[in-house]
Design an enzyme around this catalytic site. Sequence first.
Site, PDB file in Angstrom:
ATOM      1  N   ALA A  66      37.110 -18.248  13.276  1.00 60.42           N
ATOM      2  CA  ALA A  66      36.441 -19.336  12.562  1.00 60.42           C
ATOM      3  C   ALA A  66      36.215 -20.464  13.559  1.00 60.42           C
ATOM      4  O   ALA A  66      36.967 -20.617  14.534  1.00 60.42           O
ATOM      5  CB  ALA A  66      37.325 -19.804  11.422  1.00 60.42           C
ATOM      6  N   GLY A 109      39.163 -14.998  12.338  1.00 61.04           N
ATOM      7  CA  GLY A 109      38.105 -14.546  11.424  1.00 61.04           C
ATOM      8  C   GLY A 109      37.258 -13.440  12.039  1.00 61.04           C
ATOM      9  O   GLY A 109      36.644 -12.646  11.321  1.00 61.04           O
ATOM     10  N   GLU A 112      39.171 -10.405  11.341  1.00 60.75           N
ATOM     11  CA  GLU A 112      39.035 -10.147   9.897  1.00 60.75           C
ATOM     12  C   GLU A 112      37.655  -9.561   9.590  1.00 60.75           C
ATOM     13  O   GLU A 112      37.527  -8.677   8.751  1.00 60.75           O
ATOM     14  CB  GLU A 112      39.272 -11.445   9.112  1.00 60.75           C
ATOM     15  CG  GLU A 112      40.726 -11.876   9.179  1.00 60.75           C
ATOM     16  CD  GLU A 112      40.969 -13.251   8.574  1.00 60.75           C
ATOM     17  OE1 GLU A 112      40.252 -14.199   8.953  1.00 60.75           O
ATOM     18  OE2 GLU A 112      41.850 -13.372   7.714  1.00 60.75           O
ATOM     19  N   GLU A 132      45.613 -17.810  14.164  1.00 58.56           N
ATOM     20  CA  GLU A 132      45.476 -18.999  13.309  1.00 58.56           C
ATOM     21  C   GLU A 132      46.733 -19.860  13.288  1.00 58.56           C
ATOM     22  O   GLU A 132      46.661 -21.092  13.266  1.00 58.56           O
ATOM     23  CB  GLU A 132      45.138 -18.587  11.863  1.00 58.56           C
ATOM     24  CG  GLU A 132      43.758 -17.991  11.675  1.00 58.56           C
ATOM     25  CD  GLU A 132      43.702 -16.478  11.832  1.00 58.56           C
ATOM     26  OE1 GLU A 132      44.625 -15.896  12.431  1.00 58.56           O
ATOM     27  OE2 GLU A 132      42.705 -15.880  11.357  1.00 58.56           O
TER      28      GLU A 132
HETATM   29  N1  COA Z   1      35.921 -22.126  17.463  1.00 57.89           N
HETATM   30  C1  COA Z   1      35.103 -22.983  18.104  1.00 57.89           C
HETATM   31  N2  COA Z   1      34.766 -22.844  19.388  1.00 57.89           N
HETATM   32  C2  COA Z   1      35.276 -21.789  20.062  1.00 57.89           C
HETATM   33  C3  COA Z   1      36.122 -20.874  19.469  1.00 57.89           C
HETATM   34  C4  COA Z   1      36.446 -21.070  18.097  1.00 57.89           C
HETATM   35  N3  COA Z   1      37.227 -20.213  17.414  1.00 57.89           N
HETATM   36  N4  COA Z   1      36.486 -19.936  20.378  1.00 57.89           N
HETATM   37  C5  COA Z   1      35.863 -20.278  21.511  1.00 57.89           C
HETATM   38  N5  COA Z   1      35.130 -21.403  21.332  1.00 57.89           N
HETATM   39  C6  COA Z   1      34.300 -22.112  22.321  1.00 57.89           C
HETATM   40  C7  COA Z   1      35.133 -22.926  23.278  1.00 57.89           C
HETATM   41  O1  COA Z   1      35.478 -24.169  22.694  1.00 57.89           O
HETATM   42  C8  COA Z   1      34.198 -23.042  24.456  1.00 57.89           C
HETATM   43  O2  COA Z   1      33.239 -24.038  24.172  1.00 57.89           O
HETATM   44  P1  COA Z   1      32.831 -25.117  25.333  1.00 57.89           P
HETATM   45  O3  COA Z   1      32.189 -24.259  26.395  1.00 57.89           O
HETATM   46  O4  COA Z   1      31.880 -26.020  24.638  1.00 57.89           O
HETATM   47  O5  COA Z   1      34.104 -25.731  25.776  1.00 57.89           O
HETATM   48  C9  COA Z   1      33.462 -21.711  24.450  1.00 57.89           C
HETATM   49  O6  COA Z   1      33.644 -21.171  23.144  1.00 57.89           O
HETATM   50  C10 COA Z   1      34.042 -20.700  25.432  1.00 57.89           C
HETATM   51  O7  COA Z   1      35.428 -20.598  25.174  1.00 57.89           O
HETATM   52  P2  COA Z   1      36.558 -20.856  26.295  1.00 57.89           P
HETATM   53  O8  COA Z   1      37.800 -21.260  25.580  1.00 57.89           O
HETATM   54  O9  COA Z   1      36.044 -21.762  27.339  1.00 57.89           O
HETATM   55  O10 COA Z   1      36.653 -19.386  26.887  1.00 57.89           O
HETATM   56  P3  COA Z   1      37.929 -18.696  27.532  1.00 57.89           P
HETATM   57  O11 COA Z   1      37.431 -17.414  28.099  1.00 57.89           O
HETATM   58  O12 COA Z   1      38.642 -19.638  28.451  1.00 57.89           O
HETATM   59  O13 COA Z   1      38.932 -18.415  26.308  1.00 57.89           O
HETATM   60  C11 COA Z   1      39.522 -17.663  24.088  1.00 57.89           C
HETATM   61  C12 COA Z   1      38.572 -17.512  25.309  1.00 57.89           C
HETATM   62  C13 COA Z   1      38.968 -16.761  22.997  1.00 57.89           C
HETATM   63  C14 COA Z   1      40.934 -17.187  24.484  1.00 57.89           C
HETATM   64  C15 COA Z   1      39.577 -19.120  23.640  1.00 57.89           C
HETATM   65  O14 COA Z   1      38.243 -19.605  23.488  1.00 57.89           O
HETATM   66  C16 COA Z   1      40.280 -19.322  22.327  1.00 57.89           C
HETATM   67  O15 COA Z   1      41.511 -19.319  22.288  1.00 57.89           O
HETATM   68  N6  COA Z   1      39.512 -19.507  21.231  1.00 57.89           N
HETATM   69  C17 COA Z   1      40.079 -19.786  19.926  1.00 57.89           C
HETATM   70  C18 COA Z   1      40.571 -18.518  19.275  1.00 57.89           C
HETATM   71  C19 COA Z   1      41.210 -18.829  17.953  1.00 57.89           C
HETATM   72  O16 COA Z   1      42.223 -19.484  17.858  1.00 57.89           O
HETATM   73  N7  COA Z   1      40.599 -18.290  16.857  1.00 57.89           N
HETATM   74  C20 COA Z   1      41.101 -18.465  15.537  1.00 57.89           C
HETATM   75  C21 COA Z   1      40.597 -19.727  14.940  1.00 57.89           C
HETATM   76  S1  COA Z   1      41.492 -20.188  13.492  1.00 57.89           S
END
Ligand code: COA
Length: 258
Positions: A66, A109, A112, A132
């Site tokens: 999400a 999500g 999911e 989450e």
């Molecule tokens: N919601 C909003 N934005 C997200 C996102 C999410 N769930 N997951 C990734 N993004 C965005 C990042 O903020 C980043 O945006 P920016 O370039 O404007 O800063 C872009 O996607 C790329 O992500 P980044 O974190 O830079 O890539 P990474 O390779 O270093 O890390 C993840 C990848 C997936 C490990 C990391 O993005 C992450 O932990 N995301 C959240 C996952 C999460 O907790 N999901 C459940 C949500 S309740």
Amino acid sequence: MSEQDLVHLEKQDGVAVIRLNRPDVLNALNMPLRRRVAEVFESFSAQDDVRAVVLTGDERAFAAGADIADMSKIGAIEMYLRYNERIWGAIAGCPYPVIAAVNGYALGGGMELAMHADIIVSGRSAKFGQPEVKVGIMPGAGGTQRLTRAVGKFNAMRLCLTGEIISAEKAHAMGLVSDLVDDDKVFDHAMSLAKQIASLPPIAVQQVKEVILHGQDASLGAALALERKALQILFASADKHEGMAAFLEKRSPTYIGR
Ligand code: COA
């Protein structure tokens, strides 16, 4: 980006392909993207030349969950009023088999969403998780329930309680991933499964899906009765007569979906 562009669509040999397209944020699921996915599922569900669906993202992400930026701004009542269950319901209600083709991240999500599919094909370097809890919330679209039914209590607890991101190999070993293939083979493999399914008698295919999904939440007795009734109904189909006649006459069957 317009709401239409958030998802790319294609139809090939009875297979509808749905490709998430918010690459800048790893296909994070904001409301417009969710609404569009639901809309597309509803539309394909009503098209009788569709026999199977492939749901995919891009190489970096199936979907990283999400949209946290979006969720950070809202409170409980706004969350309630989004009626997310209606959106997910449109996906869960798809009568055709859905194959998730996963490369990169399938988190929160996103995982999911993959679990709304009936078969999950994953690339070897994909990553799965329900993180989450790490941002103070919990799964809300089946992450505690579909996951538990798929991998059992102890694996589901391990994932949801720690928020740990796991390898595709581990996800495969616990039964979350149906087929584990090289990253560059994921889409083709999913398409080949979908085309294989699309060539089979559609009513039988839909009955298998319905009975497995409904049966897993019923008592064994009720589920076995459901299975028996579905089998009996299939004996009325033209495709059953065609399939068996073709076998006995040593020819290829031609199915008509009746
Ligand atoms: N919601 C909003 N934005 C997200 C996102 C999410 N769930 N997951 C990734 N993004 C965005 C990042 O903020 C980043 O945006 P920016 O370039 O404007 O800063 C872009 O996607 C790329 O992500 P980044 O974190 O830079 O890539 P990474 O390779 O270093 O890390 C993840 C990848 C997936 C490990 C990391 O993005 C992450 O932990 N995301 C959240 C996952 C999460 O907790 N999901 C459940 C949500 S309740």
